[in-house]
Design a protein around this motif. Structure first.
Motif, mmCIF file in Angstrom:
data_model
loop_
_atom_site.group_PDB
_atom_site.id
_atom_site.type_symbol
_atom_site.label_atom_id
_atom_site.label_comp_id
_atom_site.label_asym_id
_atom_site.label_seq_id
_atom_site.Cartn_x
_atom_site.Cartn_y
_atom_site.Cartn_z
ATOM 1 N N PRO A 1 0.878 -1.224 0.115
ATOM 2 C CA PRO A 1 -0.148 0.062 0.068
ATOM 3 C C PRO A 1 1.033 1.074 0.092
ATOM 4 O O PRO A 1 2.025 1.454 0.719
ATOM 5 C CB PRO A 1 -0.861 -0.072 1.393
ATOM 6 C CG PRO A 1 -0.594 -1.661 1.572
ATOM 7 C CD PRO A 1 0.444 -2.059 1.118
ATOM 8 N N ARG A 2 0.405 1.992 -0.696
ATOM 9 C CA ARG A 2 1.219 3.626 -0.774
ATOM 10 C C ARG A 2 0.286 4.502 -0.304
ATOM 11 O O ARG A 2 -0.889 4.595 -0.463
ATOM 12 C CB ARG A 2 1.711 3.857 -2.070
ATOM 13 C CG ARG A 2 2.553 2.715 -2.704
ATOM 14 C CD ARG A 2 3.583 2.667 -1.865
ATOM 15 N NE ARG A 2 4.789 1.831 -2.433
ATOM 16 C CZ ARG A 2 6.079 2.085 -2.302
ATOM 17 N NH1 ARG A 2 6.399 3.186 -1.410
ATOM 18 N NH2 ARG A 2 6.827 1.490 -2.962
ATOM 19 N N TYR A 3 0.904 5.551 0.546
ATOM 20 C CA TYR A 3 0.076 6.794 1.175
ATOM 21 C C TYR A 3 0.937 7.990 0.722
ATOM 22 O O TYR A 3 2.054 8.178 0.560
ATOM 23 C CB TYR A 3 0.195 6.511 2.699
ATOM 24 C CG TYR A 3 -0.289 5.290 3.139
ATOM 25 C CD1 TYR A 3 -1.579 4.991 3.102
ATOM 26 C CD2 TYR A 3 0.498 3.960 3.253
ATOM 27 C CE1 TYR A 3 -2.201 3.690 3.675
ATOM 28 C CE2 TYR A 3 0.358 2.953 3.687
ATOM 29 C CZ TYR A 3 -1.254 2.850 4.021
ATOM 30 O OH TYR A 3 -1.842 1.337 4.283
ATOM 31 N N TRP A 4 -0.096 9.164 0.335
ATOM 32 C CA TRP A 4 0.599 10.316 -0.098
ATOM 33 C C TRP A 4 1.283 10.883 1.168
ATOM 34 O O TRP A 4 1.125 10.510 2.251
ATOM 35 C CB TRP A 4 -0.625 11.572 -0.197
ATOM 36 C CG TRP A 4 -1.398 10.953 -1.745
ATOM 37 C CD1 TRP A 4 -2.431 10.395 -1.878
ATOM 38 C CD2 TRP A 4 -0.644 11.309 -2.811
ATOM 39 N NE1 TRP A 4 -2.688 10.541 -3.268
ATOM 40 C CE2 TRP A 4 -1.710 10.886 -3.760
ATOM 41 C CE3 TRP A 4 0.476 11.698 -3.501
ATOM 42 C CZ2 TRP A 4 -1.397 11.180 -5.385
ATOM 43 C CZ3 TRP A 4 0.861 11.660 -4.888
ATOM 44 C CH2 TRP A 4 -0.131 11.615 -5.710
ATOM 45 N N ASN A 5 2.639 11.645 0.902
ATOM 46 C CA ASN A 5 3.510 12.025 1.917
ATOM 47 C C ASN A 5 3.988 11.052 2.922
ATOM 48 O O ASN A 5 4.419 11.655 4.175
ATOM 49 C CB ASN A 5 2.534 13.251 2.522
ATOM 50 C CG ASN A 5 2.275 14.469 1.579
ATOM 51 O OD1 ASN A 5 3.363 14.574 0.563
ATOM 52 N ND2 ASN A 5 1.260 14.918 1.541
ATOM 53 N N LYS A 6 3.869 9.850 2.781
ATOM 54 C CA LYS A 6 4.593 8.889 3.771
ATOM 55 C C LYS A 6 5.883 8.243 3.331
ATOM 56 O O LYS A 6 5.938 8.111 2.113
ATOM 57 C CB LYS A 6 3.539 7.645 3.946
ATOM 58 C CG LYS A 6 2.241 8.077 4.532
ATOM 59 C CD LYS A 6 2.283 8.447 5.966
ATOM 60 C CE LYS A 6 0.853 8.678 6.489
ATOM 61 N NZ LYS A 6 0.900 9.240 7.860
ATOM 62 N N VAL A 7 6.938 8.409 4.034
ATOM 63 C CA VAL A 7 8.185 7.937 3.686
ATOM 64 C C VAL A 7 8.096 6.259 3.887
ATOM 65 O O VAL A 7 7.765 5.707 4.940
ATOM 66 C CB VAL A 7 9.276 8.587 4.630
ATOM 67 C CG1 VAL A 7 10.575 8.009 4.476
ATOM 68 C CG2 VAL A 7 9.191 10.187 4.387
ATOM 69 N N THR A 8 8.730 5.731 3.046
ATOM 70 C CA THR A 8 8.922 4.206 3.150
ATOM 71 C C THR A 8 9.874 4.075 4.162
ATOM 72 O O THR A 8 10.603 4.648 4.655
ATOM 73 C CB THR A 8 9.260 3.655 1.669
ATOM 74 O OG1 THR A 8 10.698 4.260 1.457
ATOM 75 C CG2 THR A 8 8.419 3.900 0.735
ATOM 76 N N LYS A 9 9.528 2.724 4.735
ATOM 77 C CA LYS A 9 10.364 2.187 5.673
ATOM 78 C C LYS A 9 11.532 1.468 5.579
ATOM 79 O O LYS A 9 12.554 1.193 6.566
ATOM 80 C CB LYS A 9 9.488 1.438 6.932
ATOM 81 C CG LYS A 9 8.339 2.249 7.390
ATOM 82 C CD LYS A 9 7.511 1.408 8.328
ATOM 83 C CE LYS A 9 6.431 2.251 9.200
ATOM 84 N NZ LYS A 9 5.894 1.358 9.901
ATOM 85 N N ARG A 10 11.708 0.620 4.424
ATOM 86 C CA ARG A 10 12.801 0.043 3.926
ATOM 87 C C ARG A 10 13.628 0.409 3.047
ATOM 88 O O ARG A 10 12.966 0.526 1.820
ATOM 89 C CB ARG A 10 12.153 -1.366 3.909
ATOM 90 C CG ARG A 10 13.309 -2.640 3.644
ATOM 91 C CD ARG A 10 12.603 -3.966 3.791
ATOM 92 N NE ARG A 10 11.978 -4.296 2.535
ATOM 93 C CZ ARG A 10 11.556 -5.544 2.547
ATOM 94 N NH1 ARG A 10 11.461 -6.235 3.293
ATOM 95 N NH2 ARG A 10 11.153 -5.880 1.340
ATOM 96 N N VAL A 11 14.752 0.092 2.823
ATOM 97 C CA VAL A 11 15.813 0.364 1.863
ATOM 98 C C VAL A 11 16.070 -1.151 1.384
ATOM 99 O O VAL A 11 16.361 -1.943 2.061
ATOM 100 C CB VAL A 11 16.957 1.144 2.212
ATOM 101 C CG1 VAL A 11 17.982 1.154 1.009
ATOM 102 C CG2 VAL A 11 16.554 2.596 2.811
ATOM 103 N N GLY A 12 16.077 -1.306 0.166
ATOM 104 C CA GLY A 12 16.253 -2.735 -0.381
ATOM 105 C C GLY A 12 15.830 -2.967 -1.804
ATOM 106 O O GLY A 12 15.715 -1.757 -2.772
ATOM 107 N N ALA A 13 15.489 -4.019 -2.185
ATOM 108 C CA ALA A 13 15.483 -4.432 -3.671
ATOM 109 C C ALA A 13 14.049 -4.272 -4.060
ATOM 110 O O ALA A 13 13.934 -4.991 -5.253
ATOM 111 C CB ALA A 13 15.800 -6.201 -3.703
ATOM 112 N N ILE A 14 13.270 -3.826 -3.664
ATOM 113 C CA ILE A 14 11.968 -3.632 -4.257
ATOM 114 C C ILE A 14 11.655 -2.552 -5.177
ATOM 115 O O ILE A 14 11.561 -1.301 -4.623
ATOM 116 C CB ILE A 14 10.868 -3.738 -3.112
ATOM 117 C CG1 ILE A 14 10.640 -4.702 -2.148
ATOM 118 C CG2 ILE A 14 9.334 -3.322 -3.740
ATOM 119 C CD1 ILE A 14 9.954 -4.594 -1.094
ATOM 120 N N PRO A 15 11.649 -2.608 -6.301
ATOM 121 C CA PRO A 15 11.454 -1.587 -7.555
ATOM 122 C C PRO A 15 10.478 -0.514 -7.141
ATOM 123 O O PRO A 15 9.419 -1.053 -6.592
ATOM 124 C CB PRO A 15 11.307 -2.193 -8.647
ATOM 125 C CG PRO A 15 11.895 -3.684 -8.307
ATOM 126 C CD PRO A 15 11.623 -4.018 -7.168
ATOM 127 N N GLY A 16 10.643 0.748 -7.247
ATOM 128 C CA GLY A 16 9.826 1.823 -7.150
ATOM 129 C C GLY A 16 9.447 2.080 -5.693
ATOM 130 O O GLY A 16 8.655 2.985 -5.567
#
Length: 133
Positions: A103-118
């Motif tokens: 799920p994606r949310y406007w103005n939310k920073v993602t929590k994980r750095v890694g291999a998921i494109p996009g």
């Protein structure tokens, strides 16, 4: 059913399932990119998406749709990434076929750095796009 005793996904227990069908399960990612990040896998141990049966493929696609409905109701995200990493060169780190429903949310920073494109492609709020869904 094929089972690999060394596979972390094969070790999943029914109490961890969020959704289940005859051939497919969904469960929360233990390192989520965002709130509600699900993994959808065939119950049978199969390494790549290219190796699933026709029946497994149909259930995987249906489970993605069912999981989206669940996440829409529970978290009300603004959008989704549906990702399959196939092979180490593509970022696959667990070698049991799996689909990320993120799920994606406007103005939310993602929590994980890694291999998921996009995962870094969630834009800041852009009013001109918000009503296009």
């Amino acid at each position: 059913m094929n089972f690999d005793p060394n596979c972390v996904f094969c070790q999943k227990q029914p109490s961890e399932y969020v959704l289940e069908s005859k051939l497919v399960i969904a469960f929360w990612d233990i390192h989520p990119v965002s709130k509600g990040h699900l993994l959808i896998i065939p119950k049978r141990h199969v390494t790549q998406i290219w190796d699933v049966t026709g029946e497994e493929n149909l259930e995987l696609v249906q489970m993605v749709a069912d999981a989206k409905k669940l996440l829409d109701a529970k978290f009300k995200p603004d959008g989704y990434n549906v990702t399959i990493n196939s092979g180490a060169a593509a970022g696959q780190s667990v070698f049991h076929c799996h689909i990320h429903l993120i799920p994606r949310y406007w103005n939310k920073v993602t929590k994980r750095v890694g291999a998921i494109p996009g995962q870094f492609l969630v834009p800041k709020a852009r009013p001109e796009f918000k009503d296009l869904d």
